[in-house]
Motif scaffolding. Structure first.
Motif, PDB file in Angstrom:
ATOM      1  N   UNK A 120       1.527   8.508  -5.053  1.00 31.11           N
ATOM      2  CA  UNK A 120       0.359   9.359  -5.316  1.00 31.11           C
ATOM      3  C   UNK A 120      -0.687   9.090  -4.239  1.00 31.11           C
ATOM      4  N   UNK A 121      -0.884  10.020  -3.327  1.00 35.64           N
ATOM      5  CA  UNK A 121      -1.854   9.803  -2.246  1.00 35.64           C
ATOM      6  C   UNK A 121      -3.282   9.583  -2.729  1.00 35.64           C
ATOM      7  N   UNK A 122      -3.566   9.901  -3.988  1.00 38.78           N
ATOM      8  CA  UNK A 122      -4.921   9.715  -4.519  1.00 38.78           C
ATOM      9  C   UNK A 122      -5.184   8.285  -4.970  1.00 38.78           C
ATOM     10  N   UNK A 123      -4.156   7.495  -5.097  1.00 37.40           N
ATOM     11  CA  UNK A 123      -4.343   6.089  -5.476  1.00 37.40           C
ATOM     12  C   UNK A 123      -4.897   5.326  -4.277  1.00 37.40           C
ATOM     13  N   UNK A 124      -5.891   4.484  -4.509  1.00 41.02           N
ATOM     14  CA  UNK A 124      -6.470   3.681  -3.436  1.00 41.02           C
ATOM     15  C   UNK A 124      -6.066   2.216  -3.600  1.00 41.02           C
ATOM     16  N   UNK A 125      -5.814   1.568  -2.475  1.00 36.09           N
ATOM     17  CA  UNK A 125      -5.457   0.145  -2.457  1.00 36.09           C
ATOM     18  C   UNK A 125      -6.422  -0.571  -1.525  1.00 36.09           C
ATOM     19  N   UNK A 126      -7.115  -1.559  -2.062  1.00 37.56           N
ATOM     20  CA  UNK A 126      -8.015  -2.395  -1.263  1.00 37.56           C
ATOM     21  C   UNK A 126      -7.373  -3.775  -1.128  1.00 37.56           C
ATOM     22  N   UNK A 127      -6.953  -4.110   0.078  1.00 41.37           N
ATOM     23  CA  UNK A 127      -6.365  -5.414   0.329  1.00 41.37           C
ATOM     24  C   UNK A 127      -7.478  -6.435   0.563  1.00 41.37           C
ATOM     25  N   UNK A 128      -7.400  -7.557  -0.111  1.00 42.99           N
ATOM     26  CA  UNK A 128      -8.410  -8.610   0.044  1.00 42.99           C
ATOM     27  C   UNK A 128      -7.937  -9.745   0.948  1.00 42.99           C
ATOM     28  N   UNK A 129      -6.680  -9.710   1.334  1.00 41.77           N
ATOM     29  CA  UNK A 129      -6.114 -10.687   2.272  1.00 41.77           C
ATOM     30  C   UNK A 129      -5.284  -9.930   3.295  1.00 41.77           C
TER      31      UNK A 129
ATOM     32  N   UNK B 181       6.275  -2.001  -5.479  1.00 40.94           N
ATOM     33  CA  UNK B 181       5.237  -2.678  -4.699  1.00 40.94           C
ATOM     34  C   UNK B 181       5.356  -4.192  -4.841  1.00 40.94           C
ATOM     35  N   UNK B 182       5.569  -4.649  -6.066  1.00 43.66           N
ATOM     36  CA  UNK B 182       5.686  -6.089  -6.299  1.00 43.66           C
ATOM     37  C   UNK B 182       6.980  -6.660  -5.700  1.00 43.66           C
ATOM     38  N   UNK B 183       8.082  -5.948  -5.873  1.00 45.98           N
ATOM     39  CA  UNK B 183       9.353  -6.467  -5.357  1.00 45.98           C
ATOM     40  C   UNK B 183       9.267  -6.777  -3.875  1.00 45.98           C
ATOM     41  N   UNK B 184       8.729  -5.845  -3.112  1.00 47.92           N
ATOM     42  CA  UNK B 184       8.635  -6.055  -1.670  1.00 47.92           C
ATOM     43  C   UNK B 184       7.636  -7.158  -1.331  1.00 47.92           C
TER      44      UNK B 184
ATOM     45  N   UNK C 216       0.823  -1.208   0.000  1.00 48.92           N
ATOM     46  CA  UNK C 216       0.000   0.000   0.000  1.00 48.92           C
ATOM     47  C   UNK C 216       0.854   1.255   0.000  1.00 48.92           C
ATOM     48  N   UNK C 217       1.934   1.247   0.776  1.00 48.02           N
ATOM     49  CA  UNK C 217       2.782   2.431   0.893  1.00 48.02           C
ATOM     50  C   UNK C 217       3.441   2.795  -0.427  1.00 48.02           C
ATOM     51  N   UNK C 218       3.787   1.805  -1.236  1.00 44.58           N
ATOM     52  CA  UNK C 218       4.435   2.106  -2.514  1.00 44.58           C
ATOM     53  C   UNK C 218       3.552   2.992  -3.385  1.00 44.58           C
ATOM     54  N   UNK C 219       2.261   2.749  -3.363  1.00 46.60           N
ATOM     55  CA  UNK C 219       1.341   3.569  -4.150  1.00 46.60           C
ATOM     56  C   UNK C 219       1.032   4.891  -3.457  1.00 46.60           C
ATOM     57  N   UNK C 220       0.840   4.846  -2.140  1.00 50.95           N
ATOM     58  CA  UNK C 220       0.505   6.072  -1.397  1.00 50.95           C
ATOM     59  C   UNK C 220       1.632   7.096  -1.459  1.00 50.95           C
ATOM     60  N   UNK C 221       2.878   6.620  -1.396  1.00 52.92           N
ATOM     61  CA  UNK C 221       4.011   7.538  -1.457  1.00 52.92           C
ATOM     62  C   UNK C 221       4.213   8.088  -2.865  1.00 52.92           C
TER      63      UNK C 221
END
Length: 283
Positions: free
Chosen positions: A62-71, A100-103, A55-60
């Motif tokens: 662009x704070x406007x990107x949303x991430x919904x974790x399903x697990x 995001x994927x690497x981590x 989630x942090x990779x996207x938030x850092x």
């Protein structure tokens, strides 16, 4: 502990390394107003770890990107499962995608192999623990992944506990110092809450370690017979830990000797990144 500050520092550095002057491809090829929805999809089974990092990779970026974790971290998944959904600026999503994927791939790989070791010792009293054989700069991430897989964490750093290993003992021997006396003198200088571990590679070293008051005796590269003998000799006067020569083929037999902890460097230094992909929806 994997804190928000640690995540921001490490992920921020990774993003800067990957796109020091921005994502040239996305900014020149994609319209600024383009949006996208992308799914984090498992290509193989495993145990998930790194949701906050993903989630942090996207938030850092662009704070406007949303991430919904399903697990959640520690959850099991199967091939084809959608683990998260990312929505927002297409440029931003694709800029953060690789980091995001690497981590997440790395952390989920560690969690998955840890879970395999934990399953292998079920029915015994042994606990699986990591070591300091971690990727420099990523220790907090990798230790969190071990915990996601059901493993335990060893000392985080050299500052957290006393752990006298073979080279420490060699220096003491060369200096003519008695090990038991050196341990007792160390205890006199340490806070009473500090844990003391001493590594031995021979059975005849154990009495001096016990005499010195060590909390844990680490039995390094012992045969199964010597592990059983070491556990019997220690007889509950200290915690017993086994290390060296541990893999998925040997860990169950090591656990059956009665040791309390089995530390496994391979959890972090040899774990394979899992195959996870970020797929942009085209419908």
């Amino acid at each position: 502990m994997l804190t928000p500050a640690t995540i921001a520092r490490v992920v921020g550095a990774a993003l800067e390394e990957d796109a020091p002057w921005g994502d040239l491809t996305s900014t020149t090829l994609l319209p600024a107003e383009a949006t996208a929805t992308a799914d984090l999809v498992a290509r193989e089974p495993g145990i998930f770890s790194g949701g906050a990092v993903f989630t942090a990779a996207f938030a850092l970026t662009d704070p406007e990107v949303t991430v919904d974790l399903h697990v959640g971290d520690g959850d099991e998944f199967a091939p084809g499962d959608v683990l998260a959904t990312v929505t927002g600026s297409a440029r931003s999503i694709l800029t953060a995608e690789r980091i995001a994927l690497n981590f997440t791939q790395r952390m989920s790989g560690i969690a998955t192999v840890t879970a395999a070791y934990v399953r292998a010792v079920e029915g015994t009293a042994a606990r699986i623990a990591d070591t300091r054989k971690t990727t420099p700069g990523l220790r907090a991430f990798e230790r969190h992944a071990v915990a996601s897989g059901g493993g335990g964490n060893h000392r985080f750093s050299l500052s957290d506990a006393v752990m006298a290993k073979d080279n420490h003992l060699a220096v003491l021997q060369r200096s003519g110092r008695d090990l038991a006396m050196a341990l007792r003198e160390a205890f006199a200088r340490l806070p009473h809450t500090t844990h003391v571990v001493v590594e031995v590679d021979r059975l005849d070293q154990i009495p001096a370690v016990l005499d010195g008051g060590a909390h844990t005796v680490l039995l390094d590269n012992f045969s199964l017979d010597d592990l059983r003998a070491g556990v019997a000799l220690i007889a509950g006067r200290a915690q017993t830990e086994a290390s060296g020569g541990v893999d998925l083929d040997t860990v169950a037999a090591i656990a059956a000797t009665g040791v309390d902890v089995i530390s496994v460097g391979a959890l972090t230094h040899s774990a394979r990144a899992l195959d996870l992909g970020l797929d942009v929806r085209i419908d």
